[in-house]
Motif scaffolding. Sequence first.
Motif, PDB file in Angstrom:
ATOM      1  N   ASP A   1      -1.000  -2.845   9.142  1.00  0.00           N
ATOM      2  CA  ASP A   1      -0.269  -1.862   8.342  1.00  0.00           C
ATOM      3  C   ASP A   1      -1.211  -0.796   7.798  1.00  0.00           C
ATOM      4  OD1 ASP A   1       2.139  -3.111   8.775  1.00  0.00           O
ATOM      5  OD2 ASP A   1       2.178  -4.149   6.832  1.00  0.00           O
TER       6      ASP A   1
ATOM      7  N   GLU B   1      -2.239   1.561  10.620  1.00  0.00           N
ATOM      8  CA  GLU B   1      -1.132   2.459  10.952  1.00  0.00           C
ATOM      9  C   GLU B   1      -0.977   3.541   9.887  1.00  0.00           C
ATOM     10  OE1 GLU B   1       1.812   4.458  12.697  1.00  0.00           O
ATOM     11  OE2 GLU B   1       0.584   2.890  13.616  1.00  0.00           O
ATOM     12  N   MET B   2      -1.124   3.179   8.615  1.00  0.00           N
ATOM     13  CA  MET B   2      -1.025   4.152   7.536  1.00  0.00           C
ATOM     14  C   MET B   2      -2.170   5.165   7.624  1.00  0.00           C
ATOM     15  SD  MET B   2       0.956   5.008   5.077  1.00  0.00           S
ATOM     16  CE  MET B   2       1.909   3.560   4.747  1.00  0.00           C
TER      17      MET B   2
ATOM     18  N   GLU C   1      -1.517  -8.904   9.347  1.00  0.00           N
ATOM     19  CA  GLU C   1      -0.400  -7.963   9.206  1.00  0.00           C
ATOM     20  C   GLU C   1      -0.768  -6.826   8.253  1.00  0.00           C
ATOM     21  OE1 GLU C   1       4.222  -7.900   7.733  1.00  0.00           O
ATOM     22  OE2 GLU C   1       3.306  -9.802   8.289  1.00  0.00           O
ATOM     23  N   ARG C   2      -1.422  -7.157   7.155  1.00  0.00           N
ATOM     24  CA  ARG C   2      -1.846  -6.121   6.206  1.00  0.00           C
ATOM     25  C   ARG C   2      -2.864  -5.184   6.840  1.00  0.00           C
ATOM     26  NH1 ARG C   2      -0.759  -9.901   2.126  1.00  0.00           N
ATOM     27  NH2 ARG C   2      -2.783 -10.906   2.165  1.00  0.00           N
TER      28      ARG C   2
END
Length: 134
Positions: free
Chosen positions: A50, A53-54, A46-47
């Motif tokens: 993220d 995506e960032m 998940e990290r």
Amino acid sequence: MDTRAFLFTIARNHLINRAKRARIVSFDLVVDLETVRRDVDLFEAERLLDAREMLRRTQAGLAKLSPRVREIVELRKIEGLSAKETADRLGIGKDAVNHQLSMGMRALADFMLGGPGRIVRRRYAARRNGEREP
């Protein structure tokens, strides 16, 4: 005897019992959890998603900047050059580098927070709002 009240009491007790049972954890499940390696990061995927995506969002925000401002932001924030080194490389003044960096970072932060990410120049923003320049 009031059958309606009796029926509601049975239904209420049945729901209470179901809620209590839902909170009870099977002993086998607890034993299985103890055998799991503790050094495994359960949220690593998940990290990673993220972070990707960032990164995509940051690249899109940088692409919205004007070429000169984007170059200054990249030189200062990504390559880590000082304001003087950036100014020397681009052949402009150190104050211009700092001013354009400030505008670019504000626009990038605005984009990252869901805004349009446009560069707002103070001088022209005051004119649009009908204010006088200091």
